[in-house]
Design an enzyme around this catalytic site. Sequence first.
Site, PDB file in Angstrom:
ATOM      1  N   ASP A   1       0.658  -1.162  -0.225  1.00  0.00           N
ATOM      2  CA  ASP A   1      -0.084   0.070  -0.139  1.00  0.00           C
ATOM      3  C   ASP A   1       0.814   1.303   0.060  1.00  0.00           C
ATOM      4  O   ASP A   1       0.613   2.070   0.930  1.00  0.00           O
ATOM      5  CB  ASP A   1      -0.948   0.013   1.149  1.00  0.00           C
TER       6      ASP A   1
ATOM      7  N   GLU B   1     -11.311   0.792  -3.326  1.00  0.00           N
ATOM      8  CA  GLU B   1     -10.681   1.280  -2.279  1.00  0.00           C
ATOM      9  C   GLU B   1      -9.530   1.962  -2.627  1.00  0.00           C
ATOM     10  O   GLU B   1      -9.204   2.386  -3.712  1.00  0.00           O
ATOM     11  CB  GLU B   1     -10.434   0.171  -1.352  1.00  0.00           C
TER      12      GLU B   1
END
Length: 552
Positions: A20, A200
């Site tokens: 991420d 997301e």
Amino acid sequence: MGKEGIRMIQNPILKGFCPDPSIIRVGEDYYIATSTFEWWPGVKLFHSRDLKNWEQIPSPLRRNSQLNMAGDPTSGGVWAPCLSYDGEYFYLVYTDVKTKKGRYYNTHNYMVYTDDIYGEWSEPLYLNSIGFDPSLFHDRDGRKYLVNMVNGFKGVLVQELLRTEGEEETEVPLARKKPGWKLFGERKKVYNGSGIGCTEGPHIYHIGEWYYLIVAEGGTGYGHCVTLARAKSVWGPFETAPDNPVLTSDQEDPLALKKCGHGDLVDTPDGEWYLVHLCSRPLSGQKWCTLGRESAIQKVCWDQEGWLGLSAGGRFAKVSVPEPGERFPACDDSAGMEQKGMRLAECGQKVVRDEFEGKELPVYYTSPRVSYEGFADLAARPGYLRLKGQESLNSLHHVSLIALRQQTVWARAVTCVEFKPDYPEQAAGLAYLYDAMNFYLLVKTADEQGQSVLTLLKSDGGVITDEMEPVFVPADGPIELKAELSEDGCEVGFFFRYDGLNWRRAGKEQSTKIVTDEHCRGFTGAHFGMYVHDMTGLSYHADFDYFEMTVG
């Protein structure tokens, strides 16, 4: 170098459990923040001057007042941080995930800030709990907006963040302040997703006349991808790019990076653009990822219509990309292709060895959920790391483990421990683990008669078994312990010695499958570490003389 003398960046740029990525540039300096989940301290930070070579720097969330993860589930904790800079302060927004089962996810979002990315960060400001993967967007007019997805993957929300008047005038040290900001006005859903699903990881950018929205879609597994939309206003409506996804993985090529998605953009001082993203490298012939999800980079460009694409063309992540100032060969990806053979065969070996002679542990060490300052001591016995025994490794609260993430397919970890147990509930030694339910422990403990023995334990989904007959060892003195992976990374062997001479095998070769994302259904990666527990509550300690990890 690639073909034609092109200088290349080799992926992944951050190896082993660094997912991420959120990237910023400040002048000539680049910084990346990555998720840490239940591992302390919260959020890994890295610095680079060239996008190729990265150095880990102190984490922003390293005070108990900033983050309390005791009890957080495996692969809960800190998800998808967003790092940003407005010319005055660095900002970090992040999620602390308290539950992630079934229908209900309890996800609390916070913000911290600092004027020195290497220094102390502020106390956290609570933002909301509506979803995870928040990001902070600084518009050109000085306005700021919180951007986050909605639990259940129900779209992307935007809400303005206003500065609180007068807060900065207090004399409280910055590290003890809460950010002087508050959410204000309408919380508006601006995007429902491209239709791929599992929207997301949103990030908004104001580039030229457009507001661009990058999101992660397809789930964080083998179908993961990066998609793009744009609008003339931060409030939308956002139009999905016609050629989505911008980035995904080549599922047919066994040497290609997998699980590619969750991207963030950065420009260079000369106006070139790059996209950082998470990726995975499954073991050869297996869908096993001992290395977890890592961070890679792709060179990107804008077409005449103002849409983003990979500079190499197509949508599959490349194993190597040109450095700033370099280009892919025209109509030829062979510069990247020739590097693919290096993906599993790492270049050479590197040894990290700590003799514990300093006052602080290096920034690359980590512990589960809580600060290791409460159980680790470098001063009690100079030249040793003393760990105080607490709960067992399958606890979600107070575990005495100092670990280092696995970064290459093959690796070897060695340590030397002194420990004098009296009860079977006391143990200390070497851990190879994924999470609280899946691990191997080569530990010195005591049998029911109080005699010191060495044993190898395996926990598979929380079911703990003995993997060797106990071996009697001296009650006093050091014992060296070693874990070594097979060349293909699919097996791990454990060894010990207490005479400083010949290594003896502890049990048989063990499968590494139990420390993979796929087996554990997790988001982290395998770690090696020094470990002690004392389930009697007597707090017996173990002294570790050194820790050495060889990768390559």
